[in-house]
Design a protein around this motif. Sequence first.
Motif, mmCIF file in Angstrom:
data_model
loop_
_atom_site.group_PDB
_atom_site.id
_atom_site.type_symbol
_atom_site.label_atom_id
_atom_site.label_comp_id
_atom_site.label_asym_id
_atom_site.label_seq_id
_atom_site.Cartn_x
_atom_site.Cartn_y
_atom_site.Cartn_z
ATOM 1 N N ALA A 107 31.037 -3.126 -3.885
ATOM 2 C CA ALA A 107 32.316 -3.152 -4.608
ATOM 3 C C ALA A 107 32.881 -1.745 -4.755
ATOM 4 O O ALA A 107 34.097 -1.523 -4.595
ATOM 5 C CB ALA A 107 32.134 -3.799 -5.979
ATOM 6 N N ARG A 108 32.011 -0.775 -5.057
ATOM 7 C CA ARG A 108 32.490 0.607 -5.203
ATOM 8 C C ARG A 108 33.000 1.164 -3.874
ATOM 9 O O ARG A 108 33.921 1.997 -3.865
ATOM 10 C CB ARG A 108 31.368 1.492 -5.758
ATOM 11 N N ARG A 109 32.444 0.709 -2.778
ATOM 12 C CA ARG A 109 32.952 1.162 -1.473
ATOM 13 C C ARG A 109 34.402 0.721 -1.277
ATOM 14 O O ARG A 109 35.228 1.459 -0.729
ATOM 15 C CB ARG A 109 32.080 0.619 -0.341
ATOM 16 N N VAL A 110 34.727 -0.478 -1.730
ATOM 17 C CA VAL A 110 36.115 -0.954 -1.667
ATOM 18 C C VAL A 110 36.999 -0.074 -2.543
ATOM 19 O O VAL A 110 38.096 0.338 -2.142
ATOM 20 C CB VAL A 110 36.199 -2.430 -2.103
ATOM 21 N N GLN A 111 36.528 0.231 -3.742
ATOM 22 C CA GLN A 111 37.303 1.095 -4.630
ATOM 23 C C GLN A 111 37.544 2.458 -3.989
ATOM 24 O O GLN A 111 38.649 3.006 -4.066
ATOM 25 C CB GLN A 111 36.570 1.273 -5.963
ATOM 26 N N ASP A 154 30.310 8.366 0.536
ATOM 27 C CA ASP A 154 30.706 7.019 0.959
ATOM 28 C C ASP A 154 31.330 6.206 -0.168
ATOM 29 O O ASP A 154 31.846 5.109 0.069
ATOM 30 C CB ASP A 154 29.491 6.254 1.507
ATOM 31 N N GLY A 155 31.244 6.728 -1.382
ATOM 32 C CA GLY A 155 31.834 6.025 -2.515
ATOM 33 C C GLY A 155 30.978 4.923 -3.088
ATOM 34 O O GLY A 155 31.462 4.109 -3.874
ATOM 35 N N THR A 156 29.694 4.875 -2.731
ATOM 36 C CA THR A 156 28.840 3.783 -3.201
ATOM 37 C C THR A 156 27.979 4.169 -4.400
ATOM 38 O O THR A 156 27.396 3.300 -5.044
ATOM 39 C CB THR A 156 27.924 3.293 -2.070
ATOM 40 N N VAL A 157 27.885 5.459 -4.693
ATOM 41 C CA VAL A 157 27.038 5.891 -5.804
ATOM 42 C C VAL A 157 27.683 5.508 -7.138
ATOM 43 O O VAL A 157 28.911 5.450 -7.263
ATOM 44 C CB VAL A 157 26.807 7.420 -5.734
#
Length: 255
Positions: A107-111, A154-157
């Motif tokens: 979900a955070r990757r989408v954000q 990558d925006g996933t953390v």
Amino acid sequence: MNARVIRVTAALQGWIAQRPGEAVLVAAAAVLAFAVAAWPSGLRPADPRPLAASAHASAEALASSLAADTVWRALDLRFPGATRQAADAAWAARQRGADDRDMMAAARRVQHGLVRVALATAPDPLLEQHAELTRRTLAIASDAGPLVCQAALDGTVDLAVLLPAPLGQADATFKVLLASTPPRRGKPLSPGAVYRALQPVLLGLTPAQVALLRSAGEARPSVRDRCEAMGAFYGAVSRLPAERRRLALRAALQR
């Protein structure tokens, strides 16, 4: 020799007798026949991997949970359907066996992708905030290790876990402002203008870092090299005078 091997071997002998000149096919058939005959008759395909327990009963429930978050609400106003897009990505990860932690990373990757879209037309003050937050986040992530830094890029953390509370709150506030601010109007920079705007930044990097950044994802650098290059980029940007800094950021972030 078990009964299955005897039956298959007898059938194979009759088949071979009718095709004496087809040596390659005969050899292949022999290997296949032996494999079929010798395979344990009671073996069944493995059961699908059971789904991990989740706090979310469905994609719809996850979308509702995301919509309760201030940042996601702001993004949903800017990009209608953002929370559902994120929930669908997370749920797809769950179907592949992900637990709640990995679902939220999806979900955070989408954000992260939506934030990048909004940055392309953000006004200068928000670009400045983005650069400073990114520089500080990468420094903390690099200290935590290459894999954490990669997740940050990558925006996933989970920034709420990684960053000190004041910096995490500043990041959330920035994203709400970014999503809530109307896009900046104006033509994108020309390729020549992009080159000129980025030159002062690239001069502050090593040749290897410049080559990595210019590869635009074509190369496969090590995690450590990627993190160091991005950290060096934002560090070089921060040292520029204000006008050059803003122009360099617009050149780097425009689509």
